[in-house]
Design a protein around this motif. Structure first.
Motif, PDB file in Angstrom:
ATOM      1  N   PHE A 115      -8.698   4.882  -6.244  1.00 31.97           N
ATOM      2  CA  PHE A 115      -7.730   6.150  -5.756  1.00 31.97           C
ATOM      3  C   PHE A 115      -6.463   5.865  -5.780  1.00 31.97           C
ATOM      4  CE2 PHE A 115      -6.967  10.285  -4.330  1.00 31.97           C
ATOM      5  CZ  PHE A 115      -8.182  11.311  -4.866  1.00 31.97           C
ATOM      6  N   THR A 116      -5.980   4.413  -5.123  1.00 28.98           N
ATOM      7  CA  THR A 116      -4.713   4.444  -4.881  1.00 28.98           C
ATOM      8  C   THR A 116      -3.970   4.143  -6.180  1.00 28.98           C
ATOM      9  OG1 THR A 116      -5.008   3.299  -2.806  1.00 28.98           O
ATOM     10  CG2 THR A 116      -3.003   2.752  -3.932  1.00 28.98           C
ATOM     11  N   ASN A 117      -4.498   3.526  -7.238  1.00 25.99           N
ATOM     12  CA  ASN A 117      -3.881   3.504  -8.374  1.00 25.99           C
ATOM     13  C   ASN A 117      -3.885   4.846  -9.364  1.00 25.99           C
ATOM     14  OD1 ASN A 117      -3.696   0.782  -8.273  1.00 25.99           O
ATOM     15  ND2 ASN A 117      -5.712   0.205  -9.216  1.00 25.99           N
ATOM     16  N   LEU A 118      -4.749   5.643  -9.059  1.00 27.67           N
ATOM     17  CA  LEU A 118      -4.739   6.985  -9.603  1.00 27.67           C
ATOM     18  C   LEU A 118      -3.460   7.792  -9.044  1.00 27.67           C
ATOM     19  CD1 LEU A 118      -7.633   9.354  -9.911  1.00 27.67           C
ATOM     20  CD2 LEU A 118      -5.505  10.233  -9.170  1.00 27.67           C
ATOM     21  N   LEU A 119      -3.150   7.440  -7.874  1.00 28.14           N
ATOM     22  CA  LEU A 119      -2.051   8.223  -7.303  1.00 28.14           C
ATOM     23  C   LEU A 119      -0.715   7.612  -7.728  1.00 28.14           C
ATOM     24  CD1 LEU A 119      -3.160   8.607  -3.566  1.00 28.14           C
ATOM     25  CD2 LEU A 119      -2.666  10.539  -5.267  1.00 28.14           C
ATOM     26  N   LYS A 120      -0.724   6.129  -7.936  1.00 29.67           N
ATOM     27  CA  LYS A 120       0.344   5.512  -8.565  1.00 29.67           C
ATOM     28  C   LYS A 120       0.717   5.982 -10.100  1.00 29.67           C
ATOM     29  CE  LYS A 120       0.148   1.174  -5.930  1.00 29.67           C
ATOM     30  NZ  LYS A 120      -0.094  -0.257  -5.936  1.00 29.67           N
ATOM     31  N   ASP A 121      -0.317   6.155 -10.596  1.00 28.14           N
ATOM     32  CA  ASP A 121      -0.210   6.670 -11.981  1.00 28.14           C
ATOM     33  C   ASP A 121       0.434   8.214 -12.067  1.00 28.14           C
ATOM     34  OD1 ASP A 121      -0.989   4.280 -13.116  1.00 28.14           O
ATOM     35  OD2 ASP A 121      -3.046   5.069 -13.500  1.00 28.14           O
ATOM     36  N   ALA A 122      -0.085   8.869 -11.245  1.00 32.10           N
ATOM     37  CA  ALA A 122       0.409  10.166 -11.277  1.00 32.10           C
ATOM     38  C   ALA A 122       1.876  10.491 -10.517  1.00 32.10           C
ATOM     39  CB  ALA A 122      -0.567  11.165 -10.354  1.00 32.10           C
ATOM     40  N   ASN A 123       2.094   9.817  -9.415  1.00 32.24           N
ATOM     41  CA  ASN A 123       3.221   9.968  -8.686  1.00 32.24           C
ATOM     42  C   ASN A 123       4.388   8.802  -8.972  1.00 32.24           C
ATOM     43  OD1 ASN A 123       1.923  11.947  -7.607  1.00 32.24           O
ATOM     44  ND2 ASN A 123       1.468  11.086  -5.676  1.00 32.24           N
ATOM     45  N   GLY A 124       3.795   7.790  -9.743  1.00 32.97           N
ATOM     46  CA  GLY A 124       4.964   6.805  -9.666  1.00 32.97           C
ATOM     47  C   GLY A 124       4.853   6.011  -8.613  1.00 32.97           C
ATOM     48  N   LYS A 125       4.219   6.014  -7.570  1.00 40.20           N
ATOM     49  CA  LYS A 125       4.292   5.360  -6.212  1.00 40.20           C
ATOM     50  C   LYS A 125       2.881   5.873  -5.584  1.00 40.20           C
ATOM     51  CE  LYS A 125       6.463   8.744  -3.352  1.00 40.20           C
ATOM     52  NZ  LYS A 125       6.323   8.970  -2.075  1.00 40.20           N
ATOM     53  N   GLY A 126       2.385   4.846  -4.690  1.00 38.94           N
ATOM     54  CA  GLY A 126       1.165   4.896  -3.924  1.00 38.94           C
ATOM     55  C   GLY A 126       1.461   5.892  -2.693  1.00 38.94           C
ATOM     56  N   PRO A 127       0.472   6.288  -1.971  1.00 41.96           N
ATOM     57  CA  PRO A 127       0.686   6.958  -0.840  1.00 41.96           C
ATOM     58  C   PRO A 127       1.185   5.859   0.410  1.00 41.96           C
ATOM     59  CG  PRO A 127      -1.649   6.334  -1.259  1.00 41.96           C
ATOM     60  CD  PRO A 127      -0.935   6.024  -2.369  1.00 41.96           C
ATOM     61  N   LYS A 128       1.734   6.523   1.324  1.00 41.90           N
ATOM     62  CA  LYS A 128       2.079   5.534   2.483  1.00 41.90           C
ATOM     63  C   LYS A 128       0.884   5.178   3.147  1.00 41.90           C
ATOM     64  CE  LYS A 128       6.809   7.536   2.964  1.00 41.90           C
ATOM     65  NZ  LYS A 128       7.732   8.427   3.774  1.00 41.90           N
ATOM     66  N   ASN A 129       0.029   6.108   3.212  1.00 36.53           N
ATOM     67  CA  ASN A 129      -1.334   5.725   4.113  1.00 36.53           C
ATOM     68  C   ASN A 129      -2.466   6.106   3.248  1.00 36.53           C
ATOM     69  OD1 ASN A 129      -2.789   4.953   6.073  1.00 36.53           O
ATOM     70  ND2 ASN A 129      -2.475   6.421   7.490  1.00 36.53           N
ATOM     71  N   ILE A 130      -3.520   5.542   2.998  1.00 37.24           N
ATOM     72  CA  ILE A 130      -4.754   6.116   2.752  1.00 37.24           C
ATOM     73  C   ILE A 130      -5.783   5.318   3.184  1.00 37.24           C
ATOM     74  CG2 ILE A 130      -4.454   4.485   0.781  1.00 37.24           C
ATOM     75  CD1 ILE A 130      -5.517   6.452  -1.178  1.00 37.24           C
ATOM     76  N   TYR A 131      -7.099   6.044   3.411  1.00 40.90           N
ATOM     77  CA  TYR A 131      -8.081   5.564   4.044  1.00 40.90           C
ATOM     78  C   TYR A 131      -9.236   6.627   3.503  1.00 40.90           C
ATOM     79  CZ  TYR A 131      -7.869   8.502   8.079  1.00 40.90           C
ATOM     80  OH  TYR A 131      -7.712   9.826   8.980  1.00 40.90           O
ATOM     81  N   ILE A 132     -10.570   5.871   3.484  1.00 39.54           N
ATOM     82  CA  ILE A 132     -12.011   6.574   3.018  1.00 39.54           C
ATOM     83  C   ILE A 132     -12.416   6.828   4.435  1.00 39.54           C
ATOM     84  CG2 ILE A 132     -13.669   6.882   1.353  1.00 39.54           C
ATOM     85  CD1 ILE A 132     -12.064   5.399  -0.512  1.00 39.54           C
TER      86      ILE A 132
END
Length: 116
Positions: free
Chosen positions: A19-36
């Motif tokens: 999911f982090t990689n998915l966000l990086k691909d969409a936004n050009g950067k990952g989230p500051k904080n992510i957890y499941i």
């Protein structure tokens, strides 16, 4: 099985990375904080720090009007994200996106999927 669906630490790491990689691909950067959060029949991906500087600028200047537009776009994109997320995981898991809780002012989002 108790109150939670059981995933190994390796599986949890794999999902978080996907999911982090998915966000990086969409936004050009990952989230500051992510957890499941792993629940009995659901998985909730909690993200903070995904709103772009330009989106923040528009929210500051247009308030609820901008939030309404972004909420619609983010929710529609969430269905595409489900497909990409499952592809990244090689369809190893069976999840179905059903809701995105959006808080643009606090830059906090909860992407909710049912385990099917």
């Amino acid at each position: 099985m108790g109150d939670k669906m059981e995933f190994s630490d390796e599986e949890k790491h794999e999902m978080l990375r996907a999911f982090t990689n998915l966000l990086k691909d969409a936004n050009g950067k990952g989230p500051k904080n992510i957890y499941i959060k792993y629940l009995k029949h659901e998985v909730h991906i909690v993200m903070q720090g995904v709103v772009s500087d330009f989106e923040k600028h528009l929210i500051k200047n247009f308030g609820n009007e901008a939030i309404k537009v972004f909420t619609d776009f983010y929710e529609r994109d969430s269905f595409h994200s489900e497909i990409r997320f499952l592809e990244i995981l090689n369809h190893k898991y069976k999840f179905k996106f059903y809701k995105l809780d959006s808080d643009f002012e606090n830059d906090l989002f909860v992407y909710k999927m049912k385990i099917i």
